[in-house]
Design a protein around this motif. Structure first.
Motif, mmCIF file in Angstrom:
data_model
loop_
_atom_site.group_PDB
_atom_site.id
_atom_site.type_symbol
_atom_site.label_atom_id
_atom_site.label_comp_id
_atom_site.label_asym_id
_atom_site.label_seq_id
_atom_site.Cartn_x
_atom_site.Cartn_y
_atom_site.Cartn_z
ATOM 1 N N PHE A 1 0.849 -1.191 0.000
ATOM 2 C CA PHE A 1 0.000 0.000 0.000
ATOM 3 C C PHE A 1 0.880 1.235 0.000
ATOM 4 N N ASP A 2 0.518 2.223 -0.823
ATOM 5 C CA ASP A 2 1.412 3.359 -1.034
ATOM 6 C C ASP A 2 1.204 4.510 -0.052
ATOM 7 N N SER A 3 0.389 4.330 0.976
ATOM 8 C CA SER A 3 0.234 5.330 2.023
ATOM 9 C C SER A 3 0.576 4.700 3.372
ATOM 10 N N THR A 4 0.935 5.529 4.341
ATOM 11 C CA THR A 4 1.311 5.025 5.654
ATOM 12 C C THR A 4 0.080 4.819 6.523
ATOM 13 N N LEU A 5 -0.026 3.646 7.121
ATOM 14 C CA LEU A 5 -1.136 3.327 8.008
ATOM 15 C C LEU A 5 -0.724 3.519 9.467
ATOM 16 N N SER A 6 -1.721 3.552 10.331
ATOM 17 C CA SER A 6 -1.486 3.479 11.767
ATOM 18 C C SER A 6 -1.797 2.056 12.223
ATOM 19 N N TYR A 7 -1.200 1.661 13.342
ATOM 20 C CA TYR A 7 -1.317 0.279 13.782
ATOM 21 C C TYR A 7 -1.512 0.190 15.290
ATOM 22 N N VAL A 8 -2.248 -0.843 15.711
ATOM 23 C CA VAL A 8 -2.269 -1.284 17.102
ATOM 24 C C VAL A 8 -1.621 -2.661 17.103
ATOM 25 N N ALA A 9 -0.474 -2.776 17.742
ATOM 26 C CA ALA A 9 0.310 -4.010 17.707
ATOM 27 C C ALA A 9 0.487 -4.575 19.108
ATOM 28 N N GLY B 1 -2.194 -4.278 21.793
ATOM 29 C CA GLY B 1 -2.462 -2.975 22.374
ATOM 30 C C GLY B 1 -1.301 -2.373 23.132
ATOM 31 N N ALA B 2 -0.230 -3.123 23.328
ATOM 32 C CA ALA B 2 0.931 -2.589 24.039
ATOM 33 C C ALA B 2 1.675 -1.549 23.216
ATOM 34 N N VAL B 3 1.503 -1.606 21.898
ATOM 35 C CA VAL B 3 2.167 -0.659 20.995
ATOM 36 C C VAL B 3 1.135 -0.031 20.072
ATOM 37 N N ALA B 4 1.162 1.287 19.976
ATOM 38 C CA ALA B 4 0.319 2.014 19.026
ATOM 39 C C ALA B 4 1.215 2.902 18.183
ATOM 40 N N VAL B 5 0.999 2.866 16.881
ATOM 41 C CA VAL B 5 1.850 3.590 15.934
ATOM 42 C C VAL B 5 0.976 4.427 15.011
ATOM 43 N N ARG B 6 1.347 5.691 14.827
ATOM 44 C CA ARG B 6 0.669 6.545 13.859
ATOM 45 C C ARG B 6 1.695 7.138 12.908
ATOM 46 N N ASN B 7 1.497 6.881 11.619
ATOM 47 C CA ASN B 7 2.387 7.408 10.583
ATOM 48 C C ASN B 7 3.857 7.118 10.872
ATOM 49 N N GLU C 1 5.310 6.674 13.695
ATOM 50 C CA GLU C 1 5.763 7.140 15.002
ATOM 51 C C GLU C 1 5.108 6.307 16.096
ATOM 52 N N VAL C 2 5.930 5.768 16.997
ATOM 53 C CA VAL C 2 5.403 4.996 18.118
ATOM 54 C C VAL C 2 4.809 5.963 19.137
ATOM 55 N N LEU C 3 3.485 5.867 19.310
ATOM 56 C CA LEU C 3 2.790 6.730 20.259
ATOM 57 C C LEU C 3 2.837 6.169 21.667
ATOM 58 N N GLN C 4 2.825 4.853 21.784
ATOM 59 C CA GLN C 4 2.897 4.222 23.095
ATOM 60 C C GLN C 4 3.569 2.874 22.979
ATOM 61 N N ALA C 5 4.325 2.536 24.007
ATOM 62 C CA ALA C 5 4.958 1.223 24.129
ATOM 63 C C ALA C 5 4.946 0.881 25.612
ATOM 64 N N SER C 6 3.983 0.086 26.011
ATOM 65 C CA SER C 6 3.732 -0.180 27.424
ATOM 66 C C SER C 6 4.602 -1.333 27.913
ATOM 67 N N ALA C 7 5.802 -0.995 28.392
ATOM 68 C CA ALA C 7 6.749 -2.015 28.843
ATOM 69 C C ALA C 7 6.362 -2.557 30.218
ATOM 70 N N MET C 8 6.624 -3.841 30.408
ATOM 71 C CA MET C 8 6.384 -4.486 31.693
ATOM 72 C C MET C 8 7.607 -4.373 32.589
ATOM 73 N N ASP C 9 7.400 -4.607 33.873
ATOM 74 C CA ASP C 9 8.493 -4.594 34.837
ATOM 75 C C ASP C 9 9.495 -5.698 34.473
ATOM 76 N N PRO C 10 10.768 -5.353 34.305
ATOM 77 C CA PRO C 10 11.767 -6.365 33.910
ATOM 78 C C PRO C 10 11.830 -7.551 34.864
ATOM 79 N N ALA C 11 11.628 -7.303 36.173
ATOM 80 C CA ALA C 11 11.665 -8.407 37.136
ATOM 81 C C ALA C 11 10.525 -9.385 36.884
ATOM 82 N N PHE C 12 9.342 -8.858 36.543
ATOM 83 C CA PHE C 12 8.223 -9.747 36.228
ATOM 84 C C PHE C 12 8.520 -10.550 34.966
ATOM 85 N N VAL C 13 9.043 -9.891 33.951
ATOM 86 C CA VAL C 13 9.348 -10.590 32.701
ATOM 87 C C VAL C 13 10.292 -11.754 32.963
ATOM 88 N N ARG C 14 11.313 -11.499 33.776
ATOM 89 C CA ARG C 14 12.262 -12.565 34.102
ATOM 90 C C ARG C 14 11.563 -13.708 34.828
#
Length: 270
Positions: free
Chosen positions: A62-70, A73-79, A81-94
């Motif tokens: 597609f020849d135009s830029t889309l926005s995305y929810v990836a 929902g932890a990541v939202a992108v518009r044109n 640009e990352v609008l949000q990236a909801s990182a978890m606590d590293p200790a929990f991830v481990r």
């Protein structure tokens, strides 16, 4: 089906089991609709458990830029640009990665993907799992130990070679006490921060675009789509959807293999 014209300004669509066909591809009939929506000022937003880079690859023709929810929902992108990236606590991830390893020691067959806004990491070398992971992750790197660096992880995707629902309500259930744990497919279980789901990303983009629920259409098929159905007055469950999705959505669309999204949008855009 909706029989009257509506003031649609935003269309949000899950990918796997919803827009994508049986071969995992965007139907050819969708591309003219996407061009028409863009020309009419209607934003089309893919919303998926997939990573942003994987979604962008699906729509690279597609020849135009889309926005995305990836990443559910932890990541939202518009044109781009990352609008949000909801990182978890590293200790929990481990601790979650160690729980996956412990489950495997107890007889489960699980593999984990640590998802960041910039790409994903895996430690498993199982060839079958690698093939599944590559389907959903366009940027995927292998490391020896996922617990060495757990910073910036927005989602843990757990692949269960057997049944994800059993795992969700069994060996990994405790991980959902303080975090969102959702079955996103027959073999996939996703873990994000508390209160993080697709609706979070959709509402962020609704605010960005200045659109309301009455101007929004949403399509979904599985349990990780439930919350985002509530963001739209025009919420559609695919015919192949999970029963809980049918109960939550206001309308029904034909199945993904019948190109149900194309059918409904063709009617709505008349």
């Amino acid at each position: 089906m909706i029989e009257t014209a509506t003031d649609i300004r935003l269309v949000v669509c899950d990918m796997d089991g919803t827009l994508l066909d049986a071969a995992g591809a965007v139907p050819d009939e969708f591309w003219p609709l996407l061009r028409e929506m863009t020309a009419r000022g209607i934003a089309f937003v893919p919303a998926s458990g997939r990573q942003y880079q994987s979604l962008a690859r699906l729509f690279e023709r597609f020849d135009s830029t889309l926005s995305y929810v990836a990443e559910n929902g932890a990541v939202a992108v518009r044109n781009g640009e990352v609008l949000q990236a909801s990182a978890m606590d590293p200790a929990f991830v481990r601790s979650a990665i160690l729980a996956v390893r412990a489950a495997n020691d107890g007889g489960a067959r699980l593999a984990a993907i640590a998802c960041r806004a910039g790409g994903a990491l895996i430690e498993s070398k199982d060839p079958d799992f690698l093939a599944h992971a590559a389907t959903y992750c366009a940027v995927l790197d292998q490391v020896e130990d996922l617990t060495i660096d757990t910073s910036g992880v927005v989602k843990l995707a757990i692949y269960d070679f057997d049944d994800a629902a059993t795992t969700a309500h069994g060996v990994l259930e405790s991980l959902g006490r303080d975090h969102a744990l959702v079955v996103s497919g027959a073999h996939w279980l996703d873990i994000t921060g508390r209160g993080v789901h697709k609706a979070v990303g959709v509402r962020r983009l609704q605010d960005e675009f200045g659109v309301s629920a009455s101007q929004t259409v949403v399509f979904g098929d599985y349990l990780n789509d439930l919350e985002m159905l509530d963001t739209a007055d025009y919420s559609y469950a695919m015919a192949n959807a999970h029963p809980d999705v049918h109960a939550r959505a206001r309308y029904r669309a034909p199945s993904n293999v019948e190109h149900g999204v194309v059918t409904v949008l063709s009617e709505l855009l008349r």
